[in-house]
Design an enzyme around this catalytic site. Structure first.
Site, short mmCIF file in Angstrom:
data_model
loop_
_atom_site.label_atom_id
_atom_site.label_comp_id
_atom_site.label_asym_id
_atom_site.label_seq_id
_atom_site.Cartn_x
_atom_site.Cartn_y
_atom_site.Cartn_z
N ASP A 1 16.88 -37.68 98.81
CA ASP A 1 18.19 -37.49 98.18
C ASP A 1 19.18 -37.00 99.23
O ASP A 1 18.83 -36.20 100.09
CB ASP A 1 18.05 -36.43 97.04
CG ASP A 1 19.15 -36.54 96.01
OD1 ASP A 1 20.33 -36.40 96.39
OD2 ASP A 1 18.84 -36.77 94.82
N ASP B 1 20.39 -40.40 103.16
CA ASP B 1 21.23 -41.36 102.43
C ASP B 1 20.50 -42.71 102.42
O ASP B 1 20.31 -43.32 103.48
CB ASP B 1 22.58 -41.46 103.16
CG ASP B 1 23.51 -42.48 102.53
OD1 ASP B 1 23.06 -43.27 101.67
OD2 ASP B 1 24.69 -42.50 102.93
N TYR C 1 30.17 -49.41 89.15
CA TYR C 1 28.84 -48.98 88.71
C TYR C 1 28.10 -50.15 88.05
O TYR C 1 26.96 -50.46 88.41
CB TYR C 1 28.99 -47.83 87.72
CG TYR C 1 27.71 -47.24 87.18
CD1 TYR C 1 26.85 -46.52 88.01
CD2 TYR C 1 27.38 -47.37 85.82
CE1 TYR C 1 25.69 -45.95 87.49
CE2 TYR C 1 26.23 -46.79 85.30
CZ TYR C 1 25.39 -46.09 86.14
OH TYR C 1 24.24 -45.52 85.62
N ARG D 1 30.24 -36.08 81.56
CA ARG D 1 29.65 -36.87 80.47
C ARG D 1 29.84 -36.11 79.15
O ARG D 1 30.06 -34.89 79.14
CB ARG D 1 28.17 -37.13 80.75
CG ARG D 1 28.00 -38.15 81.86
CD ARG D 1 26.56 -38.54 82.09
NE ARG D 1 25.92 -37.75 83.14
CZ ARG D 1 24.83 -38.14 83.81
NH1 ARG D 1 24.27 -39.30 83.55
NH2 ARG D 1 24.31 -37.37 84.74
P1 NAD Z 1 22.47 -37.65 88.98
O1 NAD Z 1 23.83 -37.79 89.55
O2 NAD Z 1 22.07 -36.32 88.44
O3 NAD Z 1 21.36 -38.12 90.01
C1 NAD Z 1 21.58 -39.08 90.99
C2 NAD Z 1 20.97 -38.60 92.29
O4 NAD Z 1 21.11 -39.62 93.29
C3 NAD Z 1 21.67 -37.35 92.83
O5 NAD Z 1 20.71 -36.36 93.15
C4 NAD Z 1 22.39 -37.85 94.08
O6 NAD Z 1 22.55 -36.86 95.07
C5 NAD Z 1 21.48 -39.00 94.52
N1 NAD Z 1 22.14 -39.98 95.37
C6 NAD Z 1 23.30 -40.64 95.14
N2 NAD Z 1 23.58 -41.46 96.17
C7 NAD Z 1 22.56 -41.35 97.05
C8 NAD Z 1 22.27 -41.93 98.32
N3 NAD Z 1 23.11 -42.85 98.87
N4 NAD Z 1 21.14 -41.59 98.96
C9 NAD Z 1 20.29 -40.68 98.40
N5 NAD Z 1 20.52 -40.08 97.22
C10 NAD Z 1 21.63 -40.42 96.55
O7 NAD Z 1 22.37 -38.77 87.82
P2 NAD Z 1 21.22 -39.07 86.76
O8 NAD Z 1 21.81 -39.00 85.42
O9 NAD Z 1 20.00 -38.27 87.07
O10 NAD Z 1 20.94 -40.61 87.05
C11 NAD Z 1 19.85 -41.02 87.85
C12 NAD Z 1 19.71 -42.53 87.83
O11 NAD Z 1 19.51 -42.99 86.49
C13 NAD Z 1 20.94 -43.27 88.35
O12 NAD Z 1 20.52 -44.39 89.09
C14 NAD Z 1 21.65 -43.72 87.09
O13 NAD Z 1 22.40 -44.88 87.29
C15 NAD Z 1 20.47 -43.96 86.15
N6 NAD Z 1 20.89 -43.85 84.75
C16 NAD Z 1 21.08 -42.62 84.17
C17 NAD Z 1 21.46 -42.53 82.85
C18 NAD Z 1 21.64 -41.21 82.16
O14 NAD Z 1 21.95 -41.19 80.95
N7 NAD Z 1 21.43 -40.07 82.78
C19 NAD Z 1 21.71 -43.71 82.11
C20 NAD Z 1 21.55 -44.94 82.74
C21 NAD Z 1 21.11 -44.99 84.06
N1 UDP Z 2 33.65 -38.79 76.01
C1 UDP Z 2 34.54 -38.01 75.31
N2 UDP Z 2 34.90 -36.79 75.85
C2 UDP Z 2 34.41 -36.32 77.03
C3 UDP Z 2 33.48 -37.13 77.73
C4 UDP Z 2 33.13 -38.36 77.19
O1 UDP Z 2 35.01 -38.38 74.23
O2 UDP Z 2 34.80 -35.22 77.45
C5 UDP Z 2 33.28 -40.10 75.44
C6 UDP Z 2 33.45 -41.27 76.40
O3 UDP Z 2 34.77 -41.79 76.33
C7 UDP Z 2 32.41 -42.25 75.87
C8 UDP Z 2 31.31 -41.34 75.32
O4 UDP Z 2 31.90 -40.06 75.13
O5 UDP Z 2 32.95 -43.01 74.83
C9 UDP Z 2 30.11 -41.18 76.27
O6 UDP Z 2 30.63 -40.86 77.53
P1 UDP Z 2 29.70 -40.46 78.75
O7 UDP Z 2 30.62 -40.16 79.90
O8 UDP Z 2 28.74 -39.42 78.35
O9 UDP Z 2 28.84 -41.76 79.06
P2 UDP Z 2 29.08 -43.33 78.96
O10 UDP Z 2 28.26 -43.73 77.81
O11 UDP Z 2 30.53 -43.64 78.74
O12 UDP Z 2 28.58 -43.82 80.25
#
Ligand code: NAD
Ligand code: UDP
Length: 321
Positions: free
Chosen positions: A33, A58, A147, A188
């Site tokens: 990370d 990275d 994204y 979020r």
């Molecule tokens: P997060 O931001 O907490 O974790 C992401 C991690 O990736 C961080 O620790 C960050 O420092 C690291 N990172 C970013 N760029 C990097 C790089 N270039 N090299 C090394 N490390 C790097 O987010 P999260 O919610 O834990 O999400 C983790 C993964 O799951 C992501 O790929 C995200 O797209 C995916 N995901 C999460 C959700 C969710 O609801 N949390 C939903 C869909 C997909």
């Molecule tokens: N949202 C909101 N208020 C906030 C943050 C998010 O109403 O302070 C809404 C956002 O517009 C979306 C939903 O909550 O419709 C979920 O947002 P989030 O950022 O958690 O994740 P997303 O599903 O959009 O990736």
């Protein structure tokens, strides 16, 4: 022989829970990370273990790992809309170059590979609930495109490595997941609403709050990831909780849970914010025998303690100036 996993993004919210799960299953874990949106505190409790290593790196740069690797879980990427809007180039690079490097490492080591993809691949969906065979409705040049398209590219790259190089790959499409270790200010919905409710501030509902989401507790997600890695299924699999609600209902739920006197304030809906989202988990049920177990009330209760502590720490911090 002990198995060894490389978990990119392992110091983030989901990655740190994954590190814990693999360690508890008796694996060695190398957490890679660069701390862009993650925090070393998330894995500080693991650092004393011989089976855990942390590499600050990275992954958009060549990933150099000594020794055997059995599985690579590529979770590195900014994930909250606020983060990827602030870090558009890094987001595109980690989804493209980072995924390429992680797949290259999997190929070199003969390791299984799992990519953390997302429900954002469906964009603002025209099919509801979303099934894996729906190709999505994504605006490539809108602000969220950095994204969504990075993740769509990473899925395409993963399938290419599978088809062309024979790498043993998995693709999980994760729907909104929540739990302890989310950053208070990651923007979020859940962290925003919980921290606002705990501080008695108005909850910032975007738009009229009629857009829907379906929230999955982190332990359920981790179980789904574990099962998918153990399966031999190469097509994408949705993992999320199909229990869908409007964001306004979600805000009310958080206010009730926290016994807060907070009200709701309406703010502008971000561009391209999906109007509906609910996973169809028929495939996960059939292929993985998986479905979520933790109901929203219970999951929110489990998450509340984390946010209470954070809000207190923030409240205790000396104010600037
Ligand atoms: P997060 O931001 O907490 O974790 C992401 C991690 O990736 C961080 O620790 C960050 O420092 C690291 N990172 C970013 N760029 C990097 C790089 N270039 N090299 C090394 N490390 C790097 O987010 P999260 O919610 O834990 O999400 C983790 C993964 O799951 C992501 O790929 C995200 O797209 C995916 N995901 C999460 C959700 C969710 O609801 N949390 C939903 C869909 C997909
Ligand atoms: N949202 C909101 N208020 C906030 C943050 C998010 O109403 O302070 C809404 C956002 O517009 C979306 C939903 O909550 O419709 C979920 O947002 P989030 O950022 O958690 O994740 P997303 O599903 O959009 O990736």
């Amino acid at each position: 022989m002990k198995q060894r996993a490389v978990i990119t993004g392992g110091a983030g919210f989901l990655g740190s829970h994954l590190c814990e799960r693999f360690l508890s299953e008796g694996w060695d874990v190398l957490c890679v990370d660069n701390l862009l949106t993650g925090n070393k505190d998330n894995v500080a409790h693991l650092e004393a273990l011989d089976s855990f290593e942390f590499l600050e790196h990275d992954v958009t740069k060549y990933i150099d790992v000594d020794g055997p690797v059995d599985a690579i879980l590529h979770f590195a990427s900014p994930a909250s809309p606020i983060d990827y809007l602030e870090l558009p180039i890094q987001t595109l690079k980690v989804g493209s170059l980072g995924t390429h490097n992680a797949l290259g490492l999997a190929r070199a080591k003969g390791a299984r590979f799992l990519i953390a993809s997302t429900s954002e691949c469906y964009g603002d969906p025209l099919v509801h609930p979303q099934t894996e065979d729906y190709w999505g409705n994504v605006n490539p040049v809108g602000p969220r495109g950095v994204y969504d398209e990075a993740k769509r590219f990473s899925e395409a790259m993963t399938m290419a490595y599978h088809r062309y190089h024979g790498v043993d790959t998995r693709i999980i499409r994760i729907f909104n997941t929540y739990g302890p270790r989310m950053r208070l200010n990651d923007g979020r919905a859940l962290p925003a609403f919980m921290s606002q409710a705990l501080q008695g501030k108005p909850l910032t509902v975007f738009g009229d709050g009629s857009q829907t989401r379906s929230f999955c507790y982190v332990d359920d997600l981790v179980e789904g990831i574990w099962r998918l890695l153990a399966s031999d299924f190469h097509e994408p699999v949705n993992v999320g909780n199909p229990s869908e609600m409007t964001i306004r209902e979600f805000a009310d739920k958080v206010i009730a849970l926290t016994n807060s006197g907070s009200t709701v304030t309406y703010q502008e809906l971000p561009e391209d914010d999906p109007k509906v989202r609910q996973p169809d988990i028929t495939r996960a049920r059939a292929v993985l025998g998986w479905e979520p177990k933790v109901q929203l009330d219970e999951g929110l209760e489990r998450t509340l303690g984390w946010f209470k502590k954070r809000v207190q720490v923030q409240g205790e911090a000396p104010s600037e100036g």
